[in-house]
Design a protein around this motif. Structure first.
Motif, mmCIF file in Angstrom:
data_model
loop_
_atom_site.group_PDB
_atom_site.id
_atom_site.type_symbol
_atom_site.label_atom_id
_atom_site.label_comp_id
_atom_site.label_asym_id
_atom_site.label_seq_id
_atom_site.Cartn_x
_atom_site.Cartn_y
_atom_site.Cartn_z
ATOM 1 N N TYR A 1 41.194 20.709 -17.974
ATOM 2 C CA TYR A 1 41.384 19.574 -19.532
ATOM 3 C C TYR A 1 43.095 20.593 -19.255
ATOM 4 O O TYR A 1 43.737 21.391 -19.415
ATOM 5 N N THR A 2 43.913 19.655 -19.720
ATOM 6 C CA THR A 2 45.940 19.754 -19.955
ATOM 7 C C THR A 2 46.361 20.872 -20.793
ATOM 8 O O THR A 2 47.002 21.712 -21.033
ATOM 9 N N ALA A 3 45.564 20.504 -22.119
ATOM 10 C CA ALA A 3 45.464 21.563 -23.395
ATOM 11 C C ALA A 3 44.736 21.680 -24.511
ATOM 12 O O ALA A 3 43.771 21.237 -24.879
ATOM 13 N N VAL A 4 44.556 23.140 -24.799
ATOM 14 C CA VAL A 4 43.602 23.235 -26.077
ATOM 15 C C VAL A 4 43.710 23.923 -27.387
ATOM 16 O O VAL A 4 45.406 25.037 -26.721
ATOM 17 N N ASN A 5 44.283 23.255 -28.019
ATOM 18 C CA ASN A 5 44.101 24.231 -29.494
ATOM 19 C C ASN A 5 43.472 25.723 -29.309
ATOM 20 O O ASN A 5 43.117 25.989 -29.015
ATOM 21 N N ALA A 6 45.144 26.390 -29.995
ATOM 22 C CA ALA A 6 43.927 27.669 -30.361
ATOM 23 C C ALA A 6 45.167 28.548 -30.959
ATOM 24 O O ALA A 6 46.636 28.212 -30.980
ATOM 25 N N ILE A 7 44.671 29.714 -31.552
ATOM 26 C CA ILE A 7 45.612 30.654 -32.522
ATOM 27 C C ILE A 7 45.937 31.890 -30.530
ATOM 28 O O ILE A 7 44.917 32.446 -30.121
ATOM 29 N N ILE A 8 47.653 31.728 -31.099
ATOM 30 C CA ILE A 8 47.302 32.859 -29.292
ATOM 31 C C ILE A 8 47.949 34.124 -30.513
ATOM 32 O O ILE A 8 49.642 33.875 -31.406
ATOM 33 N N PHE A 9 47.588 35.562 -29.930
ATOM 34 C CA PHE A 9 47.660 36.836 -30.450
ATOM 35 C C PHE A 9 49.476 37.415 -29.324
ATOM 36 O O PHE A 9 48.273 36.860 -28.558
ATOM 37 N N LYS A 10 50.533 37.432 -29.937
ATOM 38 C CA LYS A 10 51.827 38.571 -28.901
ATOM 39 C C LYS A 10 51.057 39.981 -28.938
ATOM 40 O O LYS A 10 49.940 40.275 -29.453
#
Length: 217
Positions: free
Chosen positions: A151-160
């Motif tokens: 998949y080219t891109a997937v919605n996500a919550i990204i933690f730093k």
């Protein structure tokens, strides 16, 4: 002197009356019970997802890396999810890396988090990220392989690495209803193809942009 007890047997009419009363009571009480049961599933899904988000945050801090919770949906950025069982239904932790040279999708999938597979929302519930900014792929994870499909891109919550999140001004919605690829976009579900069964029963998960702390509304 012993007293004689007379055993009284019930007539067919009496039994039918009792069965009729039980049937009426079940007819009245069952819908209410089902409503409570499904309503509780919304809370359960929200708590389960909140636990996954908290785990991703803690791992980002402990391992000093970027961690993401993927929450696929059918809208964007890769609409190929619309015909899968993942859209608005499943979520999973993965490790990502930040590519500063990419202005469109800087977060790239690196590896799945060991010991944590795909988690599924409770039956009768759906989840999605409610965020107008997500029409841009900059807050998504790119090049994710799921079931041998890239998949080219997937919605996500990204933690730093310090625990904060890459997104701002967003909410995660857990609603009573289910995603259907054949449904029309529902304005009550941020135009997702979700058939809502109770518009008054939903849960909102918020993640503080700076601390990554989870709260429920």
């Amino acid at each position: 002197m012993h007293k004689r007890f007379i055993k009284h047997s019930y007539t067919l009419v009496e039994l039918l009356v009792v069965l009729a009363i039980v049937g009426v009571l079940l007819g009245i009480g069952m819908p209410a019970f089902q409503k409570i049961a499904v309503g509780n599933k919304v809370d359960t899904t929200a708590r389960n997802l909140g636990g996954v988000l908290s785990l991703a945050r803690s791992q980002a801090i402990v391992k000093n890396c970027y961690m993401a919770v993927l929450i696929p949906d059918e809208k964007y950025p890769d609409s190929n999810f619309q015909n899968t069982s993942y859209a608005c239904k499943k979520f999973r932790i993965c490790k990502v890396e930040y590519d500063s040279s990419s202005s469109t999708t800087p977060y790239k999938f690196k590896s799945w988090y060991k010991g944590a597979g795909w988690k599924e929302a409770e039956v009768g519930t759906a989840v999605y990220i409610a965020d107008p900014q997500n029409s841009s792929s900059s807050d998504c994870v790119k090049t994710v392989e799921i079931d041998s499909t890239n998949y080219t891109a997937v919605n996500a919550i990204i933690f730093k690495p310090y625990g904060g999140v890459a997104l701002n001004d967003f909410e995660i919605k857990v609603v009573q209803g289910e995603y259907s690829s054949g449904a029309s976009a529902n304005s009550d579900a941020d135009n997702h193809k979700i058939v809502l069964t109770n518009t008054d029963n939903s849960k909102t998960i918020k993640v503080n942009m700076f601390t990554g702390k989870i709260s429920y509304e």
